[in-house]
Design a protein around this motif. Structure first.
Motif, PDB file in Angstrom:
ATOM      1  N   ARG A 177      22.742  77.051  22.499  1.00 25.45           N
ATOM      2  CA  ARG A 177      22.764  79.112  22.324  1.00 25.45           C
ATOM      3  C   ARG A 177      24.372  78.968  22.420  1.00 25.45           C
ATOM      4  NH1 ARG A 177      24.589  82.276  27.138  1.00 25.45           N
ATOM      5  NH2 ARG A 177      25.730  80.593  27.873  1.00 25.45           N
ATOM      6  N   LEU A 178      25.287  77.966  22.991  1.00 26.86           N
ATOM      7  CA  LEU A 178      26.612  78.722  22.828  1.00 26.86           C
ATOM      8  C   LEU A 178      26.907  79.064  20.896  1.00 26.86           C
ATOM      9  CD1 LEU A 178      27.860  76.637  25.067  1.00 26.86           C
ATOM     10  CD2 LEU A 178      28.286  78.107  25.522  1.00 26.86           C
ATOM     11  N   TYR A 179      26.412  77.881  20.176  1.00 24.53           N
ATOM     12  CA  TYR A 179      26.294  77.955  18.524  1.00 24.53           C
ATOM     13  C   TYR A 179      26.431  79.418  17.771  1.00 24.53           C
ATOM     14  CZ  TYR A 179      25.096  77.129  13.937  1.00 24.53           C
ATOM     15  OH  TYR A 179      25.234  77.450  12.240  1.00 24.53           O
ATOM     16  N   LEU A 180      24.604  79.977  18.697  1.00 25.38           N
ATOM     17  CA  LEU A 180      24.446  81.365  18.156  1.00 25.38           C
ATOM     18  C   LEU A 180      25.468  82.238  18.450  1.00 25.38           C
ATOM     19  CD1 LEU A 180      22.017  82.300  16.873  1.00 25.38           C
ATOM     20  CD2 LEU A 180      20.453  82.172  18.967  1.00 25.38           C
ATOM     21  N   ILE A 181      25.704  82.460  19.571  1.00 22.11           N
ATOM     22  CA  ILE A 181      26.295  83.208  20.487  1.00 22.11           C
ATOM     23  C   ILE A 181      28.139  83.130  19.168  1.00 22.11           C
ATOM     24  CG2 ILE A 181      28.346  83.870  21.885  1.00 22.11           C
ATOM     25  CD1 ILE A 181      25.865  82.742  24.187  1.00 22.11           C
ATOM     26  N   LYS A 182      28.312  82.117  19.084  1.00 23.88           N
ATOM     27  CA  LYS A 182      29.670  82.412  18.484  1.00 23.88           C
ATOM     28  C   LYS A 182      29.429  82.383  16.644  1.00 23.88           C
ATOM     29  CE  LYS A 182      33.863  80.384  17.508  1.00 23.88           C
ATOM     30  NZ  LYS A 182      34.262  78.969  18.270  1.00 23.88           N
ATOM     31  N   LEU A 183      28.378  81.852  16.395  1.00 25.86           N
ATOM     32  CA  LEU A 183      27.704  82.536  14.518  1.00 25.86           C
ATOM     33  C   LEU A 183      28.133  83.899  14.632  1.00 25.86           C
ATOM     34  CD1 LEU A 183      27.012  81.661  12.048  1.00 25.86           C
ATOM     35  CD2 LEU A 183      24.899  81.304  12.769  1.00 25.86           C
ATOM     36  N   ARG A 184      26.894  84.415  15.552  1.00 24.67           N
ATOM     37  CA  ARG A 184      26.731  86.086  15.680  1.00 24.67           C
ATOM     38  C   ARG A 184      28.099  86.534  16.071  1.00 24.67           C
ATOM     39  NH1 ARG A 184      23.485  90.034  19.846  1.00 24.67           N
ATOM     40  NH2 ARG A 184      25.902  89.674  21.142  1.00 24.67           N
TER      41      ARG A 184
END
Length: 489
Positions: A177-184
């Motif tokens: 979840r954190l990876y996806l938030i940072k990527l977005r």
């Protein structure tokens, strides 16, 4: 036996180009009637020839550079064959063995909680997730299922689609979840994608497996699809990890397959057996030339990158004396970050960046949330923030008055000085004028005065409140407190 979860994410992001990937049709199909943004190329008609969208290629390289990837000098497009009805041609133009970029990484901060902003590298707890590749392809058509049959909307077909593939370095659903938030955040920050998951502009598939703790070999993986929010990604991967662990504990076998997340039921369900690369029968796209990126060209694209979120957070802490928390809040979105910095630079001498940060992250965010507007729709200009704070620091208005003034600034866009003059809100700092009011307050509240004289400090706060009420909030609270204490003694 304890198990370890291993996750790799494949994230697809639609690019914000005006036209589609290989034709001149508009890529802005949102809200358009079905099958109106189409042409012979995206309909897959015989004899048509694709033409590469140069802007989409540049956006992909920009993203790769923001994700610390290497840019090979040579890349090419390939045909990826599969027989699903959302592909008009029966194949998708994608990239296989020679993508636009390889070997990058993205750092996430696991030291915070899911309910509070993270320090994103300013404090401990960072995890580096490898990026295997960032490549470019075309989106498929959209299938609309209607009971026993399906309809096809070709508007989406051919929209530039960037795929970011991570290494299997993610060790929990929360890290995913954190990876996806940072990527977005990065995609939106550099302006290449809207990152809107609900609209399908950002889509995430996850490859997940489990293995005994301490093992080095990967377990049998499943691919999880149909996750259309950060929350869904976390819940789906938590469920799938536990499902696999339960099977292994019972002595069962994990089968490699594609599974879909059913939000309403809170579980994943099997959809089909998982394809392998040879199932797609990749071969070089014969209708498109190879892509060549010289070092000079890569340097030109790198120069177009803005200061990235992590860099700006660190600078805000170092240059403006903000806490890691404040810096995180003010760099969550680039337009907000730009607004704050413009307000700091325009502030009068003596107005500290921390005071500006308090106005932006406090009152401005509160009103934006209440009115459901973004920073681009805010009428308060950055320079007006510092001017308002200067009125507070000079003693012309109290902080409570300033908040009332800010409400009107937000509604009208007027300067604080104009609102203060029009509403007669200048703070009363004349000792004689305040003394008369305070005499009346003491006379009207004898019990509170007696309580304070007997040592009850809370009574003083009550009396100050009565002075503020009598002056409609215009009394200088510090001076009022000082005069009250003198008279009560």
């Amino acid at each position: 036996m304890d198990y370890e979860v291993v996750i790799g994410l494949e994230v697809h992001a639609q690019l914000l180009t005006r036209s589609k990937m290989f034709c001149g049709d508009s890529a802005d199909y949102d809200g358009a009637p079905p099958n109106t943004h189409v042409c012979p190329i995206c309909l897959g008609m015989p004899g048509v020839l694709p033409v590469i969208n140069a802007q989409a290629v540049e956006y992909t390289v920009m993203t790769a550079l923001a994700l610390n990837c290497q840019i090979p000098e040579f890349a090419k497009f390939d045909r990826k064959n599969y027989p699903y009805p959302d592909l008009m041609k029966g194949y998708q133009i994608s990239q296989y063995d020679l993508p636009l970029s390889v070997n990058g990484w993205l750092e996430i901060d696991t030291s915070g909680s899911s309910s509070a902003p993270l320090s994103a590298g300013l404090e401990g707890g960072t995890r580096r997730i490898g990026i295997r590749r960032v490549h470019l392809e075309e989106d498929t058509a959209k299938l609309v299922h209607m009971g026993g049959y399906s309809l096809v909307d070709v508007n989406r077909s051919g929209v530039p689609l960037m795929e970011i593939v991570s290494e299997p370095d993610i060790r929990s659903a929360e890290e995913a979840r954190l990876y996806l938030i940072k990527l977005r955040q990065i995609l939106r920050w550099i302006g290449v994608s809207s990152g809107d998951m609900e609209a399908g502009a950002l889509r995430c598939d996850a490859n997940i497996s489990v293995r005994p703790k301490g093992a080095t070999e990967l377990g049998v993986k499943t691919e999880v699809k149909n996750m259309n929010s950060f929350r869904a990604v976390k819940l789906a991967l938590e469920y799938e990890a536990q499902r696999q662990i339960d099977i292994l504990k019972r002595g069962g076998t994990i089968h490699q397959e594609t599974r879909g997340w059913v939000e309403s039921e809170g579980r994943t369900v099997g959809q089909r057996s998982k394809e392998f690369a040879h199932d797609y029968r990749y071969f070089p796209e014969p209708d498109l030339p190879p892509l060549v990126h010289t070092r000079e060209r890569v340097a030109e694209i790198r120069a177009k990158l803005p200061e990235l979120p992590d860099e700006r957070r660190r600078r805000f802490v170092a240059a403006y004396g903000l806490s890691a928390y404040d810096a995180e809040v003010l760099t969550a979105e680039r337009p907000v970050s730009d607004y704050f910095e413009a307000a700091v630079k325009a502030a009068p001498p003596g107005v500290e960046p921390k005071a500006v940060a308090n106005w932006v992250a406090g009152e401005l965010f509160r009103l934006m949330k209440a009115q459901e507007v973004g920073i681009d729709a805010v009428q308060v200009r950055p320079a007006q923030i510092g001017a308002l704070q200067a009125l507070v620091q000079s003693g012309n208005i109290s902080i409570s008055m300033a908040k009332m003034v800010f409400d009107e600034m937000f509604a009208t866009g007027k300067d604080a000085t104009i609102i203060v003059r029009e509403r007669g809100l200048t703070q009363i700092s004349d000792a004689d004028q305040l003394g008369d009011v305070i005499d009346q307050v003491i006379a009207g509240n004898p019990q509170a005065a007696a309580d304070y004289r007997s040592g009850k400090e809370v009574a003083l706060r009550f009396l100050v409140g009565q002075v503020m009420k009598a002056t409609r909030g215009q009394a200088n609270p510090g001076l009022a407190t000082e005069i009250l204490q003198g008279k009560l003694k």
